[in-house]
Write a protein that holds these residues in place. Structure first.
Motif, PDB file in Angstrom:
ATOM      1  N   LEU A  91       0.944  -1.013  -0.005  1.00  0.00           N
ATOM      2  CA  LEU A  91       0.038   0.119  -0.100  1.00  0.00           C
ATOM      3  C   LEU A  91       0.851   1.311   0.002  1.00  0.00           C
ATOM      4  CD1 LEU A  91      -3.232   0.102   0.634  1.00  0.00           C
ATOM      5  CD2 LEU A  91      -2.275   1.236   2.872  1.00  0.00           C
ATOM      6  N   PRO A  93       2.030   4.541   1.396  1.00  0.00           N
ATOM      7  CA  PRO A  93       1.688   5.087   2.672  1.00  0.00           C
ATOM      8  C   PRO A  93       0.996   6.492   2.653  1.00  0.00           C
ATOM      9  CG  PRO A  93       4.134   4.653   2.673  1.00  0.00           C
ATOM     10  CD  PRO A  93       3.406   4.406   1.288  1.00  0.00           C
ATOM     11  N   THR A  97      -2.351   8.355   7.680  1.00  0.00           N
ATOM     12  CA  THR A  97      -1.553   7.411   8.732  1.00  0.00           C
ATOM     13  C   THR A  97      -0.534   7.913   9.775  1.00  0.00           C
ATOM     14  OG1 THR A  97      -2.040   5.519   7.052  1.00  0.00           O
ATOM     15  CG2 THR A  97      -0.644   5.043   8.854  1.00  0.00           C
ATOM     16  N   CYS A 118       0.638  -6.190   9.840  1.00  0.00           N
ATOM     17  CA  CYS A 118       0.358  -5.578   8.385  1.00  0.00           C
ATOM     18  C   CYS A 118       1.252  -4.600   8.149  1.00  0.00           C
ATOM     19  CB  CYS A 118      -1.247  -5.233   8.435  1.00  0.00           C
ATOM     20  SG  CYS A 118      -2.412  -6.178   8.868  1.00  0.00           S
ATOM     21  N   THR A 119       2.567  -4.669   8.161  1.00  0.00           N
ATOM     22  CA  THR A 119       3.465  -3.431   8.288  1.00  0.00           C
ATOM     23  C   THR A 119       3.672  -2.914   6.629  1.00  0.00           C
ATOM     24  OG1 THR A 119       5.727  -2.943   9.102  1.00  0.00           O
ATOM     25  CG2 THR A 119       5.683  -5.087   7.816  1.00  0.00           C
ATOM     26  N   GLY A 120       3.401  -3.979   5.754  1.00  0.00           N
ATOM     27  CA  GLY A 120       3.456  -3.341   4.270  1.00  0.00           C
ATOM     28  C   GLY A 120       4.730  -2.695   3.952  1.00  0.00           C
ATOM     29  N   CYS A 123       6.330   1.518   6.819  1.00  0.00           N
ATOM     30  CA  CYS A 123       6.080   2.907   6.988  1.00  0.00           C
ATOM     31  C   CYS A 123       5.777   3.412   8.739  1.00  0.00           C
ATOM     32  CB  CYS A 123       5.332   3.545   6.233  1.00  0.00           C
ATOM     33  SG  CYS A 123       3.513   3.164   6.156  1.00  0.00           S
ATOM     34  N   ILE A 124       5.101   2.545   9.218  1.00  0.00           N
ATOM     35  CA  ILE A 124       4.843   2.848  10.564  1.00  0.00           C
ATOM     36  C   ILE A 124       5.798   2.341  11.584  1.00  0.00           C
ATOM     37  CG2 ILE A 124       2.890   2.146  12.385  1.00  0.00           C
ATOM     38  CD1 ILE A 124       0.835   2.096  10.227  1.00  0.00           C
ATOM     39  N   ASN A 182      -2.318  -0.618  11.098  1.00  0.00           N
ATOM     40  CA  ASN A 182      -3.375  -0.144  10.107  1.00  0.00           C
ATOM     41  C   ASN A 182      -3.418  -1.110   8.784  1.00  0.00           C
ATOM     42  OD1 ASN A 182      -4.529   1.374   8.029  1.00  0.00           O
ATOM     43  ND2 ASN A 182      -2.750   2.280   6.902  1.00  0.00           N
ATOM     44  N   PRO A 183      -4.535  -2.160   9.276  1.00  0.00           N
ATOM     45  CA  PRO A 183      -4.935  -3.207   8.811  1.00  0.00           C
ATOM     46  C   PRO A 183      -5.741  -2.678   7.645  1.00  0.00           C
ATOM     47  CG  PRO A 183      -6.463  -3.183  10.840  1.00  0.00           C
ATOM     48  CD  PRO A 183      -5.507  -1.815  10.625  1.00  0.00           C
ATOM     49  N   PRO A 184      -6.009  -3.666   6.734  1.00  0.00           N
ATOM     50  CA  PRO A 184      -6.897  -3.563   5.584  1.00  0.00           C
ATOM     51  C   PRO A 184      -8.352  -3.312   6.167  1.00  0.00           C
ATOM     52  CG  PRO A 184      -5.538  -5.756   5.139  1.00  0.00           C
ATOM     53  CD  PRO A 184      -5.468  -5.121   6.618  1.00  0.00           C
ATOM     54  N   ALA A 206      -4.263  -5.752   1.009  1.00  0.00           N
ATOM     55  CA  ALA A 206      -3.894  -4.559   1.577  1.00  0.00           C
ATOM     56  C   ALA A 206      -5.131  -3.522   2.138  1.00  0.00           C
ATOM     57  CB  ALA A 206      -2.553  -3.786   1.351  1.00  0.00           C
TER      58      ALA A 206
END
Ligand code: GLN
Length: 285
Positions: A91, A93, A97, A118-120, A123-124, A182-184, A206
């Motif tokens: 996803l 960012p 967020t 769900c770190t993708g 970014c978090i 930040n989940p889907p 995502a």
């Protein structure tokens, strides 16, 4: 073609393709392929593009005209003041967020352990580590391809972390001061109504929060108490209309001090809760 002509041509092409903010997109693509700065552009609008730059520019205009997100073409997105590598496996960012990260940073202290589900792109996770370098953070994602991108970002930002391929808590061990995610969260039937860029190019896994969008919140609320210290926190990004639903899920699992935070647009964006510990299991607030 000159710099000025390139911008005007790009704007027209993108406008015709229905790209929002066509002028800005044309400029950003020109900047990406030429390395030309704004001040250079204004000082030398009649400077000619080299053959190679012109060829590359026409190529990226075509891609953007197909509504491929700008960030997947340039390969980067700014988040919390850092430049993250992105591709179609993660996803992009979102600025929204940043609120979740800011809330996390208010709570994190040196030595604390945290988990980003769900770190993708990471970014978090990585923004939290850069903001609080003495904290110990790990990230998980169900997608190996996403984790490869998070790993590239980890290297790029020279941070220490562990990345785990895991369906939420499946492969997670340990006990944390903070679980953040930040989940889907988009209800499946709303995905078709999203912008072309999101619907056609961002990874659906995502985005898709199943039937009512709350599928992952249900699982996270239920499972996170086993992974939180007494007094530990759960911080979740939510969709604008999910504040009440997600707050309820946290309360049902014994979380207290459940609070909804609004983003800069005044919309509900983050739900925070505290897990009181064993004596609090099943307790209503
Ligand atoms: N945590 C990542 C982000 O906020 C990915 C979120 C997701 O895949 N839903 O960008």
């Amino acid at each position: 073609m000159t710099l000025l002509e390139a911008c005007q041509y790009g704007e027209k092409q993108l406008e015709a393709a229905g790209v929002p903010e066509a002028k800005l997109n044309a400029w950003l693509l020109l900047e990406h392929v030429s390395g030309c700065t704004r001040s250079h552009y204004y000082a030398y609008p009649k400077e000619m593009l080299s053959e190679e730059v012109q060829k590359n520019y026409l190529e990226v205009l075509k891609l953007r005209g197909r509504r491929i997100p700008l960030q997947y073409i340039t390969g980067v997105q700014e988040f919390m003041g850092h430049s993250f590598l992105v591709n179609d496996q993660v996803l992009i960012p979102r600025q929204d967020t940043e609120l979740l990260v800011e809330e996390g940073l208010k709570y994190l202290r040196p030595g604390m352990h945290f988990l980003d589900l769900c770190t993708g792109s990471g970014c978090i996770l990585l923004s939290l580590l850069l903001g609080c370098p003495e904290a110990i953070g790990i990230g998980s994602d169900i997608s190996l391809e996403a984790l490869k991108t998070a790993e590239q970002n980890r290297e790029r930002m020279d941070t220490k972390t562990v990345l785990v391929e895991s369906d939420l808590f499946d492969k997670i061990e340990g006990i944390f001061d903070l679980i953040i995610s930040n989940p889907p969260y988009i209800p499946s039937q709303e995905i078709l109504g999203l912008m072309d860029e999101v619907r056609n190019y961002e990874p659906v896994c995502a985005l898709d929060g199943h039937e009512d969008g709350l599928y992952f919140y249900r699982r996270i609320a239920k499972e996170s108490p086993s992974y939180l210290k007494a007094g530990g926190r759960l911080y979740l990004e939510i969709g604008y209309d999910q504040g009440a639903g997600v707050s309820q899920l946290l309360k049902e699992q014994g979380f207290c001090d459940v609070e909804v935070k609004k983003d800069l647009a005044g919309l509900d964006r983050v739900v925070k809760g505290t897990y009181p510990g064993y004596c609090g299991i099943g307790m209503e607030e």
